[in-house]
Design a protein around this motif. Structure first.
Motif, PDB file in Angstrom:
ATOM      1  N   UNK A 161       0.845  -1.208   0.000  1.00 50.68           N
ATOM      2  CA  UNK A 161       0.000   0.000   0.000  1.00 50.68           C
ATOM      3  C   UNK A 161       0.874   1.249   0.000  1.00 50.68           C
ATOM      4  N   UNK A 162       1.914   1.222   0.815  1.00 54.14           N
ATOM      5  CA  UNK A 162       2.816   2.373   0.880  1.00 54.14           C
ATOM      6  C   UNK A 162       3.511   2.605  -0.458  1.00 54.14           C
ATOM      7  N   UNK A 163       3.992   1.547  -1.083  1.00 50.55           N
ATOM      8  CA  UNK A 163       4.668   1.674  -2.379  1.00 50.55           C
ATOM      9  C   UNK A 163       3.729   2.222  -3.451  1.00 50.55           C
ATOM     10  N   UNK A 164       2.471   1.770  -3.419  1.00 44.39           N
ATOM     11  CA  UNK A 164       1.508   2.232  -4.418  1.00 44.39           C
ATOM     12  C   UNK A 164       1.226   3.730  -4.278  1.00 44.39           C
ATOM     13  N   UNK A 165       1.379   4.253  -3.085  1.00 47.21           N
ATOM     14  CA  UNK A 165       1.128   5.680  -2.850  1.00 47.21           C
ATOM     15  C   UNK A 165       2.355   6.547  -3.110  1.00 47.21           C
ATOM     16  N   UNK A 166       3.473   5.918  -3.423  1.00 47.14           N
ATOM     17  CA  UNK A 166       4.709   6.684  -3.606  1.00 47.14           C
ATOM     18  C   UNK A 166       5.386   6.376  -4.939  1.00 47.14           C
ATOM     19  N   UNK A 167       4.580   6.228  -5.979  1.00 48.24           N
ATOM     20  CA  UNK A 167       5.119   5.973  -7.308  1.00 48.24           C
ATOM     21  C   UNK A 167       5.701   7.265  -7.879  1.00 48.24           C
ATOM     22  N   UNK A 168       6.894   7.153  -8.429  1.00 43.99           N
ATOM     23  CA  UNK A 168       7.552   8.327  -8.992  1.00 43.99           C
ATOM     24  C   UNK A 168       6.748   8.897 -10.157  1.00 43.99           C
ATOM     25  N   UNK A 169       6.504  10.198 -10.124  1.00 42.89           N
ATOM     26  CA  UNK A 169       5.778  10.872 -11.204  1.00 42.89           C
ATOM     27  C   UNK A 169       4.275  10.838 -11.082  1.00 42.89           C
ATOM     28  N   UNK A 170       3.756  10.149 -10.066  1.00 36.28           N
ATOM     29  CA  UNK A 170       2.301  10.048  -9.904  1.00 36.28           C
ATOM     30  C   UNK A 170       1.715  11.383  -9.454  1.00 36.28           C
ATOM     31  N   UNK A 287       9.564 -11.442  -0.599  1.00 38.61           N
ATOM     32  CA  UNK A 287       9.023 -10.930  -1.851  1.00 38.61           C
ATOM     33  C   UNK A 287       9.353  -9.466  -2.040  1.00 38.61           C
ATOM     34  N   UNK A 288       9.647  -9.100  -3.272  1.00 38.81           N
ATOM     35  CA  UNK A 288       9.827  -7.699  -3.610  1.00 38.81           C
ATOM     36  C   UNK A 288       8.463  -7.137  -3.950  1.00 38.81           C
ATOM     37  N   UNK A 289       8.197  -5.847  -3.712  1.00 38.03           N
ATOM     38  CA  UNK A 289       6.908  -5.270  -4.045  1.00 38.03           C
ATOM     39  C   UNK A 289       6.626  -5.417  -5.529  1.00 38.03           C
ATOM     40  N   UNK A 290       5.349  -5.547  -5.878  1.00 38.62           N
ATOM     41  CA  UNK A 290       5.008  -5.685  -7.287  1.00 38.62           C
ATOM     42  C   UNK A 290       5.376  -4.410  -8.027  1.00 38.62           C
ATOM     43  N   UNK A 291       5.850  -4.569  -9.232  1.00 40.65           N
ATOM     44  CA  UNK A 291       6.300  -3.409  -9.992  1.00 40.65           C
ATOM     45  C   UNK A 291       5.103  -2.614 -10.490  1.00 40.65           C
ATOM     46  N   UNK A 292       5.295  -1.310 -10.572  1.00 44.36           N
ATOM     47  CA  UNK A 292       4.253  -0.464 -11.111  1.00 44.36           C
ATOM     48  C   UNK A 292       4.080  -0.769 -12.584  1.00 44.36           C
ATOM     49  N   UNK A 293       2.857  -1.058 -13.037  1.00 44.97           N
ATOM     50  CA  UNK A 293       2.652  -1.543 -14.393  1.00 44.97           C
ATOM     51  C   UNK A 293       2.567  -0.458 -15.448  1.00 44.97           C
ATOM     52  N   UNK A 294       2.478   0.790 -15.040  1.00 45.56           N
ATOM     53  CA  UNK A 294       2.211   1.837 -16.020  1.00 45.56           C
ATOM     54  C   UNK A 294       3.239   1.875 -17.136  1.00 45.56           C
ATOM     55  N   UNK A 295       4.516   1.738 -16.785  1.00 45.71           N
ATOM     56  CA  UNK A 295       5.556   1.821 -17.801  1.00 45.71           C
ATOM     57  C   UNK A 295       5.456   0.654 -18.770  1.00 45.71           C
ATOM     58  N   UNK A 296       5.261  -0.558 -18.238  1.00 41.37           N
ATOM     59  CA  UNK A 296       5.103  -1.710 -19.118  1.00 41.37           C
ATOM     60  C   UNK A 296       3.864  -1.565 -19.977  1.00 41.37           C
TER      61      UNK A 296
END
Length: 305
Positions: A161-170, A287-296
């Motif tokens: 949840x924390x990672x999803x709220x701190x995506x670069x450029x969001x 586990x590593x956090x799931x990668x942000x899919x926007x770039x892919x």
């Protein structure tokens, strides 16, 4: 003179006999306490050795019984990640992508699994509508070092949840709790500007027992097409996340999962909890956090446009 000498010899012989006998008696008398003392020492030594061995064994048993035990994790399995959503839901979320997803690479699908779908509605000069959907599942096992699977999953859930709220450029990031989806769930949404277009990203993270579900769903209007409404995408993502949670529970003997294929996705939260105990006690890989899919997603969109 001869008789006197004989008497003297006889007296000396008698004294020698008496003296010798006395010495033997004294020696015998002295020997008895020595033997008694030696026997007592030997007995004490043997008794002490036995008591020590018994004490050591008792201490060892006590230490073994005092060793802490960790409760087994509730869920021992994951569903097929590409079958966690009904065909109707897939047609709604990725209308031009079909119902066959692309399964992610995993060395242990019972602990980690993922599947993705993409859709590109190409309208020629009028632009295109792009959609990308990804489901990730991560199951944690209980162990002495990490604690219970549920506690590990809760920690990972918070990090996701924390990672999803701190995506670069969001931009315009918003987070809200989602009721009726697992034990706990959060929806995070934001805008992400790319050269291909303006992407609307929705991430739903759900905790269900010792499993963490992460659903990423984004959409964009490409080549000048209209940008999709964030509220519409968020509603669809919430519905899909409930279905995935229901599939996880069904894989572990609870509820009915997707089953009917109507896409209702009620999440199976009303199902009685009788989780199947985990058969394994080995810890799953960190586990590593799931990668942000926007770039892919944007790269996929460019490749197909």
């Amino acid at each position: 003179m001869q008789r006197r000498a004989q008497r003297d010899d006889q007296q000396r012989a008698e004294r020698a006999i008496r003296t010798g006998g006395l010495n033997r008696v004294v020696a015998a008398a002295l020997a008895v306490p020595v033997m008694v003392l030696a026997g007592a020492c030997s007995s004490d030594s043997d008794s002490g050795s036995g008591d020590g061995a018994q004490g050591a064994a008792t201490a060892s048993e006590g230490a073994a019984s005092a060793a802490p035990t960790v409760q087994a994790a509730a869920y021992a399995a994951l569903p097929d990640s590409c079958k966690t959503l009904s065909k109707k839901t897939l047609k709604d979320l990725v209308p031009k992508g079909g119902t066959s997803g692309k399964e992610g690479t995993s060395s242990d699908t019972a602990a980690r699994a993922s599947c993705s779908w993409s859709s590109l509605d190409n309208n020629g000069v009028d632009g295109s509508q792009f959609r990308w959907l990804n489901v990730s599942l991560l199951r944690f096992e209980s162990d002495q070092a990490g604690g219970t699977g549920e506690a590990q999953a809760k920690t990972y859930y918070a990090k996701q949840v924390e990672d999803a709220q701190n995506v670069s450029g969001a931009k315009n990031t918003k987070a809200e709790p989602l009721a009726g989806t697992g034990d706990e769930a959060t929806v995070v949404r934001y805008d992400l500007k790319k050269k291909e277009g303006a992407f609307k990203q929705q991430t739903v993270v759900a905790l269900v027992e010792n499993v963490v579900v992460t659903l990423d769903y984004n959409g964009a209007g490409l080549a000048g097409d209209e940008t999709p409404k964030a509220d519409t995408l968020t509603t669809a993502a919430k519905k899909a996340a409930k279905e995935v949670v229901a599939s996880v529970r069904s894989a572990n003997g609870e509820g009915t999962g997707v089953g009917s294929g109507d896409g209702s996705g009620d999440g199976g939260d009303s199902a009685s909890k009788s989780p199947a105990p985990s058969a394994s006690t080995s810890k799953s890989s960190s586990a590593a956090p799931s990668e942000t899919p926007a770039e892919d997603a944007s790269k996929s969109a460019v490749a197909k446009s």
